[in-house]
Design a protein around this motif. Structure first.
Motif, PDB file in Angstrom:
ATOM      1  N   GLN A  44       0.836  -1.200   0.000  1.00 31.84           N
ATOM      2  CA  GLN A  44       0.000   0.000   0.000  1.00 31.84           C
ATOM      3  C   GLN A  44       0.871   1.249   0.000  1.00 31.84           C
ATOM      4  OE1 GLN A  44      -2.309  -0.803   3.521  1.00 31.84           O
ATOM      5  NE2 GLN A  44      -4.043  -1.627   2.349  1.00 31.84           N
ATOM      6  N   VAL A  45       1.895   1.252   0.834  1.00 33.31           N
ATOM      7  CA  VAL A  45       2.807   2.394   0.903  1.00 33.31           C
ATOM      8  C   VAL A  45       3.549   2.547  -0.427  1.00 33.31           C
ATOM      9  CG1 VAL A  45       4.879   3.315   2.028  1.00 33.31           C
ATOM     10  CG2 VAL A  45       3.054   2.310   3.413  1.00 33.31           C
ATOM     11  N   ALA A  46       4.015   1.433  -0.991  1.00 24.91           N
ATOM     12  CA  ALA A  46       4.735   1.476  -2.272  1.00 24.91           C
ATOM     13  C   ALA A  46       3.846   2.049  -3.376  1.00 24.91           C
ATOM     14  CB  ALA A  46       5.231   0.092  -2.651  1.00 24.91           C
ATOM     15  N   HIS A  47       2.586   1.660  -3.401  1.00 25.61           N
ATOM     16  CA  HIS A  47       1.661   2.187  -4.409  1.00 25.61           C
ATOM     17  C   HIS A  47       1.478   3.690  -4.232  1.00 25.61           C
ATOM     18  CE1 HIS A  47       0.247  -1.349  -6.603  1.00 25.61           C
ATOM     19  NE2 HIS A  47       0.428  -2.000  -5.470  1.00 25.61           N
ATOM     20  N   LYS A  48       1.374   4.134  -2.996  1.00 26.17           N
ATOM     21  CA  LYS A  48       1.230   5.574  -2.741  1.00 26.17           C
ATOM     22  C   LYS A  48       2.494   6.329  -3.163  1.00 26.17           C
ATOM     23  CE  LYS A  48      -2.904   5.620  -1.057  1.00 26.17           C
ATOM     24  NZ  LYS A  48      -3.977   6.292  -1.800  1.00 26.17           N
ATOM     25  N   ILE A  49       3.658   5.727  -2.934  1.00 22.01           N
ATOM     26  CA  ILE A  49       4.917   6.342  -3.370  1.00 22.01           C
ATOM     27  C   ILE A  49       4.914   6.476  -4.887  1.00 22.01           C
ATOM     28  CG2 ILE A  49       7.410   5.960  -3.606  1.00 22.01           C
ATOM     29  CD1 ILE A  49       7.320   4.693  -0.782  1.00 22.01           C
ATOM     30  N   MET A  50       4.474   5.418  -5.574  1.00 14.16           N
ATOM     31  CA  MET A  50       4.453   5.449  -7.040  1.00 14.16           C
ATOM     32  C   MET A  50       3.428   6.443  -7.586  1.00 14.16           C
ATOM     33  SD  MET A  50       5.244   1.538  -8.097  1.00 14.16           S
ATOM     34  CE  MET A  50       4.347   0.717  -6.807  1.00 14.16           C
ATOM     35  N   GLY A  52       3.211   9.286  -6.284  1.00 13.33           N
ATOM     36  CA  GLY A  52       3.867  10.563  -6.052  1.00 13.33           C
ATOM     37  C   GLY A  52       3.494  11.234  -4.747  1.00 13.33           C
ATOM     38  N   CYS A  53       2.897  10.486  -3.843  1.00 14.68           N
ATOM     39  CA  CYS A  53       2.473  11.049  -2.552  1.00 14.68           C
ATOM     40  C   CYS A  53       3.656  11.242  -1.612  1.00 14.68           C
ATOM     41  CB  CYS A  53       1.458  10.121  -1.886  1.00 14.68           C
ATOM     42  SG  CYS A  53      -0.061   9.904  -2.809  1.00 14.68           S
ATOM     43  N   SER A  54       3.584  12.278  -0.803  1.00 15.57           N
ATOM     44  CA  SER A  54       4.593  12.513   0.232  1.00 15.57           C
ATOM     45  C   SER A  54       4.296  11.623   1.435  1.00 15.57           C
ATOM     46  CB  SER A  54       4.555  13.976   0.673  1.00 15.57           C
ATOM     47  OG  SER A  54       3.324  14.252   1.326  1.00 15.57           O
ATOM     48  N   ASN A  55       5.248  11.523   2.347  1.00 17.37           N
ATOM     49  CA  ASN A  55       5.024  10.731   3.558  1.00 17.37           C
ATOM     50  C   ASN A  55       3.817  11.240   4.337  1.00 17.37           C
ATOM     51  OD1 ASN A  55       7.206   9.161   2.924  1.00 17.37           O
ATOM     52  ND2 ASN A  55       8.528   9.933   4.549  1.00 17.37           N
ATOM     53  N   VAL A  57       1.117  12.766   3.194  1.00 17.77           N
ATOM     54  CA  VAL A  57      -0.113  12.386   2.501  1.00 17.77           C
ATOM     55  C   VAL A  57      -0.377  10.893   2.662  1.00 17.77           C
ATOM     56  CG1 VAL A  57      -1.199  12.205   0.220  1.00 17.77           C
ATOM     57  CG2 VAL A  57       0.006  14.297   0.867  1.00 17.77           C
ATOM     58  N   ILE A  58       0.675  10.085   2.539  1.00 14.85           N
ATOM     59  CA  ILE A  58       0.529   8.635   2.709  1.00 14.85           C
ATOM     60  C   ILE A  58      -0.003   8.332   4.100  1.00 14.85           C
ATOM     61  CG2 ILE A  58       1.763   6.432   2.837  1.00 14.85           C
ATOM     62  CD1 ILE A  58       3.710   7.571   0.724  1.00 14.85           C
ATOM     63  N   ALA A  59       0.584   8.970   5.105  1.00 15.37           N
ATOM     64  CA  ALA A  59       0.148   8.760   6.488  1.00 15.37           C
ATOM     65  C   ALA A  59      -1.322   9.113   6.656  1.00 15.37           C
ATOM     66  CB  ALA A  59       1.012   9.586   7.439  1.00 15.37           C
ATOM     67  N   SER A  60      -1.711  10.218   6.098  1.00 17.62           N
ATOM     68  CA  SER A  60      -3.100  10.663   6.211  1.00 17.62           C
ATOM     69  C   SER A  60      -4.062   9.698   5.522  1.00 17.62           C
ATOM     70  CB  SER A  60      -3.228  12.066   5.604  1.00 17.62           C
ATOM     71  OG  SER A  60      -4.562  12.459   5.545  1.00 17.62           O
ATOM     72  N   GLU A  61      -3.718   9.265   4.324  1.00 18.65           N
ATOM     73  CA  GLU A  61      -4.610   8.396   3.558  1.00 18.65           C
ATOM     74  C   GLU A  61      -4.695   6.977   4.115  1.00 18.65           C
ATOM     75  OE1 GLU A  61      -3.754   8.605  -0.628  1.00 18.65           O
ATOM     76  OE2 GLU A  61      -4.209  10.749  -0.701  1.00 18.65           O
ATOM     77  N   LEU A  62      -3.604   6.506   4.742  1.00 22.26           N
ATOM     78  CA  LEU A  62      -3.596   5.145   5.281  1.00 22.26           C
ATOM     79  C   LEU A  62      -3.881   5.112   6.790  1.00 22.26           C
ATOM     80  CD1 LEU A  62      -0.562   3.562   3.369  1.00 22.26           C
ATOM     81  CD2 LEU A  62      -3.001   3.450   2.805  1.00 22.26           C
ATOM     82  N   PHE A  63      -4.144   6.291   7.376  1.00 23.29           N
ATOM     83  CA  PHE A  63      -4.465   6.407   8.803  1.00 23.29           C
ATOM     84  C   PHE A  63      -3.354   5.840   9.693  1.00 23.29           C
ATOM     85  CE2 PHE A  63      -8.460   6.035   6.443  1.00 23.29           C
ATOM     86  CZ  PHE A  63      -9.009   7.271   6.728  1.00 23.29           C
ATOM     87  N   ILE A  64      -2.105   6.214   9.362  1.00 24.72           N
ATOM     88  CA  ILE A  64      -0.949   5.825  10.166  1.00 24.72           C
ATOM     89  C   ILE A  64      -0.093   7.075  10.368  1.00 24.72           C
ATOM     90  CG2 ILE A  64      -0.910   3.399   9.463  1.00 24.72           C
ATOM     91  CD1 ILE A  64       1.176   4.057   7.366  1.00 24.72           C
ATOM     92  N   SER A  65       0.904   6.996  11.244  1.00 26.62           N
ATOM     93  CA  SER A  65       1.765   8.154  11.487  1.00 26.62           C
ATOM     94  C   SER A  65       2.843   8.253  10.402  1.00 26.62           C
ATOM     95  CB  SER A  65       2.431   8.041  12.863  1.00 26.62           C
ATOM     96  OG  SER A  65       3.408   7.021  12.846  1.00 26.62           O
ATOM     97  N   ARG A  67       5.922   8.584  10.972  1.00 32.00           N
ATOM     98  CA  ARG A  67       7.029   7.726  11.417  1.00 32.00           C
ATOM     99  C   ARG A  67       6.818   6.289  10.946  1.00 32.00           C
ATOM    100  NH1 ARG A  67      11.260   7.973  15.098  1.00 32.00           N
ATOM    101  NH2 ARG A  67      11.665   6.051  16.247  1.00 32.00           N
ATOM    102  N   THR A  68       5.581   5.822  10.973  1.00 28.69           N
ATOM    103  CA  THR A  68       5.268   4.475  10.498  1.00 28.69           C
ATOM    104  C   THR A  68       5.486   4.376   8.992  1.00 28.69           C
ATOM    105  OG1 THR A  68       3.668   4.192  12.286  1.00 28.69           O
ATOM    106  CG2 THR A  68       3.486   2.681  10.423  1.00 28.69           C
ATOM    107  N   VAL A  69       5.146   5.433   8.266  1.00 32.45           N
ATOM    108  CA  VAL A  69       5.396   5.458   6.823  1.00 32.45           C
ATOM    109  C   VAL A  69       6.893   5.343   6.560  1.00 32.45           C
ATOM    110  CG1 VAL A  69       5.253   6.844   4.714  1.00 32.45           C
ATOM    111  CG2 VAL A  69       3.327   6.792   6.298  1.00 32.45           C
ATOM    112  N   LYS A  70       7.695   6.103   7.312  1.00 31.32           N
ATOM    113  CA  LYS A  70       9.153   6.032   7.156  1.00 31.32           C
ATOM    114  C   LYS A  70       9.668   4.628   7.464  1.00 31.32           C
ATOM    115  CE  LYS A  70      10.000  10.870   8.237  1.00 31.32           C
ATOM    116  NZ  LYS A  70      10.610  11.824   9.158  1.00 31.32           N
TER     117      LYS A  70
END
Length: 103
Positions: A44-50, A52-55, A57-65, A67-70
């Motif tokens: 899921q994170v890899a797809h968001k990276i592809m 073009g989402c920032s950390n 935005v990824i955190a917000s969309e996946l409901f995680i922090s 730091r967890t994205v990193k």
């Protein structure tokens, strides 16, 4: 004031390089990226990276922090033997290219 001329080579790729790409495709480190080794959340994170989402935005969309994205990014890079987002995107493109040429 001098005008600067930009010169580009007439041939960007040699015939031999074209033949090599046509024969084997372009892949990361000589092999297709093993994307199936990633967990569901890492995918899921890899797809968001592809996308073009920032950390953030990824955190917000996946409901995680963030730091967890990193943390997930670090795991993705380690598992795929890459070092950054650009390498992930390039590797996934190469994998898709390899699959498309093998059809």
């Amino acid at each position: 004031m001098k005008d600067h001329e930009i010169r580009e080579p007439a041939v960007l790729m040699t015939a031999a390089e074209r033949l090599q790409i046509d024969a084997s495709g372009i892949t990361a480190y000589g092999s297709v990226i093993p994307i199936d080794c990633l967990s569901k959340r890492e995918l899921q994170v890899a797809h968001k990276i592809m996308e073009g989402c920032s950390n953030k935005v990824i955190a917000s969309e996946l409901f995680i922090s963030e730091r967890t994205v990193k943390f997930h990014c670090a795991n993705i890079y380690k598992k795929l033997n890459i070092s950054n987002r650009s390498a992930l995107i390039a590797g996934c493109f190469r994998t898709l290219y390899q699959e498309a040429t093998s059809l």
